[in-house]
Write a protein that holds these residues in place. Structure first.
Motif, mmCIF file in Angstrom:
data_model
loop_
_atom_site.group_PDB
_atom_site.id
_atom_site.type_symbol
_atom_site.label_atom_id
_atom_site.label_comp_id
_atom_site.label_asym_id
_atom_site.label_seq_id
_atom_site.Cartn_x
_atom_site.Cartn_y
_atom_site.Cartn_z
ATOM 1 N N THR A 1 0.840 -1.192 0.000
ATOM 2 C CA THR A 1 0.000 0.000 0.000
ATOM 3 C C THR A 1 0.873 1.239 0.000
ATOM 4 O OG1 THR A 1 -0.102 0.020 2.410
ATOM 5 C CG2 THR A 1 -1.864 -1.145 1.258
ATOM 6 N N THR A 2 0.276 2.342 -0.381
ATOM 7 C CA THR A 2 0.962 3.629 -0.346
ATOM 8 C C THR A 2 0.191 4.545 0.593
ATOM 9 O OG1 THR A 2 -0.340 4.566 -2.144
ATOM 10 C CG2 THR A 2 1.662 3.397 -2.761
ATOM 11 N N GLY A 3 0.698 5.727 0.764
ATOM 12 C CA GLY A 3 -0.036 6.726 1.527
ATOM 13 C C GLY A 3 -1.227 7.197 0.728
ATOM 14 N N LEU A 4 -1.945 8.136 1.269
ATOM 15 C CA LEU A 4 -3.111 8.704 0.614
ATOM 16 C C LEU A 4 -2.716 9.323 -0.728
ATOM 17 C CD1 LEU A 4 -6.112 9.496 0.741
ATOM 18 C CD2 LEU A 4 -5.387 11.611 1.854
ATOM 19 N N VAL A 5 -3.457 8.962 -1.775
ATOM 20 C CA VAL A 5 -3.213 9.497 -3.113
ATOM 21 C C VAL A 5 -4.524 10.070 -3.636
ATOM 22 C CG1 VAL A 5 -2.535 8.938 -5.467
ATOM 23 C CG2 VAL A 5 -1.424 7.766 -3.573
ATOM 24 N N ILE A 6 -4.482 11.317 -4.058
ATOM 25 C CA ILE A 6 -5.647 11.934 -4.686
ATOM 26 C C ILE A 6 -5.456 11.823 -6.192
ATOM 27 C CG2 ILE A 6 -6.924 14.089 -5.009
ATOM 28 C CD1 ILE A 6 -5.955 14.854 -2.160
ATOM 29 N N TYR A 7 -6.462 11.312 -6.881
ATOM 30 C CA TYR A 7 -6.305 11.052 -8.309
ATOM 31 C C TYR A 7 -7.610 11.277 -9.054
ATOM 32 C CZ TYR A 7 -8.553 6.691 -6.948
ATOM 33 O OH TYR A 7 -9.438 5.780 -6.449
#
Length: 115
Positions: A12-18
């Motif tokens: 997983t990654t941190g929060l990503v806005i896309y």
């Protein structure tokens, strides 16, 4: 299982806005230049590559990803790792069962063959 007795493992990654889930997932993978994923023992075989996301499309249950740049592999064991990391990231993000990866307009297997 993939080449050399390895397995593909989701991380997983941190929060990503896309606005495009596939672009966000592939760009996050390509932007990570760490060879190892923390203390987990997981390896990022794309760390030495200089690739950028260009576009993606989905048709007939297949996501096609177009990348540009320089693909660098550490050798015969890294080749299937690279393919799996890109394909599984793309398939998961696009919610499809197949992926086709193009780098500079050529299929990834061709790029890794040294031709």
């Amino acid at each position: 299982m993939i080449g050399c007795g390895d397995s593909i493992v989701a991380t997983t990654t941190g929060l990503v806005i896309y606005t495009d889930r596939v672009e966000a997932a592939i760009s996050s993978l390509l932007d990570n230049k760490n060879t190892h994923y923390g203390q987990s023992g997981l390896v990022n075989s794309l760390a030495d590559s200089d690739l950028s996301y260009v576009s993606s499309s989905v048709a007939s249950g297949t996501v096609t990803i177009e990348l540009s740049g320089q693909l660098r592999s550490g050798g015969i064991c890294d080749n299937p790792r690279i393919i799996a990391q890109l394909e599984y990231t793309a398939m998961t993000a696009a919610a499809v069962a197949k992926a086709k990866i193009l780098i500079n307009g050529k299929e990834i297997a061709f790029q890794l063959s040294g031709n």
